[in-house]
Design a protein around this motif. Sequence first.
Motif, PDB file in Angstrom:
ATOM      1  N   PHE A 296       0.681  -0.881   0.036  1.00 49.35           N
ATOM      2  CA  PHE A 296      -0.287   0.245   0.244  1.00 49.35           C
ATOM      3  C   PHE A 296       1.182   1.397   0.161  1.00 49.35           C
ATOM      4  CE2 PHE A 296      -3.167  -2.782   1.341  1.00 49.35           C
ATOM      5  CZ  PHE A 296      -3.732  -3.106   0.809  1.00 49.35           C
ATOM      6  N   LEU A 297       1.870   1.178   0.842  1.00 46.57           N
ATOM      7  CA  LEU A 297       3.159   2.140   0.572  1.00 46.57           C
ATOM      8  C   LEU A 297       3.541   2.753  -0.123  1.00 46.57           C
ATOM      9  CD1 LEU A 297       3.831   4.664   2.796  1.00 46.57           C
ATOM     10  CD2 LEU A 297       5.959   2.495   3.378  1.00 46.57           C
ATOM     11  N   LEU A 298       4.164   1.832  -1.349  1.00 46.91           N
ATOM     12  CA  LEU A 298       4.209   1.598  -2.666  1.00 46.91           C
ATOM     13  C   LEU A 298       3.405   2.141  -3.674  1.00 46.91           C
ATOM     14  CD1 LEU A 298       6.925   0.657  -4.893  1.00 46.91           C
ATOM     15  CD2 LEU A 298       5.904  -1.810  -4.645  1.00 46.91           C
ATOM     16  N   MET A 299       2.205   2.039  -3.410  1.00 44.64           N
ATOM     17  CA  MET A 299       0.788   1.990  -4.457  1.00 44.64           C
ATOM     18  C   MET A 299       0.719   3.585  -4.243  1.00 44.64           C
ATOM     19  SD  MET A 299      -0.021  -0.332  -6.832  1.00 44.64           S
ATOM     20  CE  MET A 299      -1.300   1.033  -7.326  1.00 44.64           C
ATOM     21  N   PHE A 300       1.105   3.877  -3.070  1.00 47.83           N
ATOM     22  CA  PHE A 300       0.971   5.788  -2.383  1.00 47.83           C
ATOM     23  C   PHE A 300       1.704   6.437  -3.129  1.00 47.83           C
ATOM     24  CE2 PHE A 300       2.225   8.728   0.040  1.00 47.83           C
ATOM     25  CZ  PHE A 300       1.113   9.768   0.159  1.00 47.83           C
TER      26      PHE A 300
END
Length: 458
Positions: A296-300
Amino acid sequence: MHEESRGGSGGKATWPPVTLLVLAICGFAIVADGYDVVIYGAVIPSLLHEHGWGLTPAGAGLIGSFALIGMLIGATTVGTLTDILGRRRMLIGCLAWFSVMTGLCAIATSPEVFGIFRFLADLGLGGVLPTASALSGEYSHPKARNLVFAIIFSGFPVGGIIAAFTGMFVIPRFGWQAMFLLGLLPLVLVVPVALKFLPESIAFLRAKGRHAEAEKTARRWNIPLEDTQNAAPAPTGTGSDSMPPVKALLSRDYVVATLCFLAMSCLCLFMIYGYNTWLPEIMRRAGYSSGSALGFLLMFNLGAVVGQLLISLAADRLGSKPIIVTTYLLAGVAVILLSLRLPTAVLYAAVALGGVGAMGTQTFLLAYVSKYYPVRMGATALGWTLGFGRIGSMLAPPLLGLIIGAGLALQWNFYALAVPGILGAALIGLVPRTPGDGTPVEQPRADETTVRSLPEPT
């Protein structure tokens, strides 16, 4: 800055090599900033379980805030010094200092020592953003300023992506310490290149009356001095022109805009640091694995890279205000979607939109600030905007840490991030028109004037 292309290009403006060089060096410096922000969020789960540390979520939030105090001090102090001492030396010095102190975090033996090294590292890092922003803005044409800032500030989420990917591979195999040892890379890869090739801002040199140095730099890089006039609004003829930069920011000409910019930066950085510090832990507590939570942090951050580059194309045509309103509201709506029980694919898309909104807002806000003020106070304005914005980034880690530690419903973590987006969208409308309201001074068209290059050095 720009130069007119020659030959069969139809007179279209192109970016000279020196502009691309400046953008590359400043962009890599901002990559280091993005890595620094996300690295802490990536290692928090490991720090909470570090043997003998006894660290709690609230304590981890306090360490994050303590480090950000260093950023506040660094941004306001270095930003002001940059308008006195110059962009080049301050950027190189801050980047070297930050890199060394980040590497030292790897040898911390307690939360207290770790917090001290984080504070010292962010003291230098706080000076990187305003200095790199000022230098990049002064080597870009005003009508492409949003695009330039979108390009260099895409380095921030790129740094976050690198940290997220690296964390998924490195932490399980080598421990959290290895993440901070990698922070030494800017010292090895970027600083030597900057020492050899990074030029001082010609617009800054001319604003300081250092015309001989400006001519020498222009000759070295084959830049027509006439083009440097595009780097800032024309003098306003008001009393603030003769004031020291800090005093001018709070003068009658600029005080309302300055206060609005400071508040908007606080709200925006609250969202960015709230996401980057606590999103992996929040999603882990929602039932996702550690790897998925880092995803999720990567997608952000990935959403921020792609989204703000696309939006910047419209920002240079539509103006800063409508774009900033849009990105603020986008960030707020995306956070509300995350609070709902939705399919995983939809949640990933919402996180990506949150990255576009939160980080895009900060990018276009800084581009607006860089055009709003004259060159002689540009780095000070950017430093104060970023510095006081750190108040928001300092509040986010402990506030969300307290909410997580209190065991409240998961939705409250997201509601705390949605409100700043709505408030920020309202504040941008209060920024007044002034002699430096962000509308570039009209310059003669290149096909109406003769642009003469400086003679080659003998």
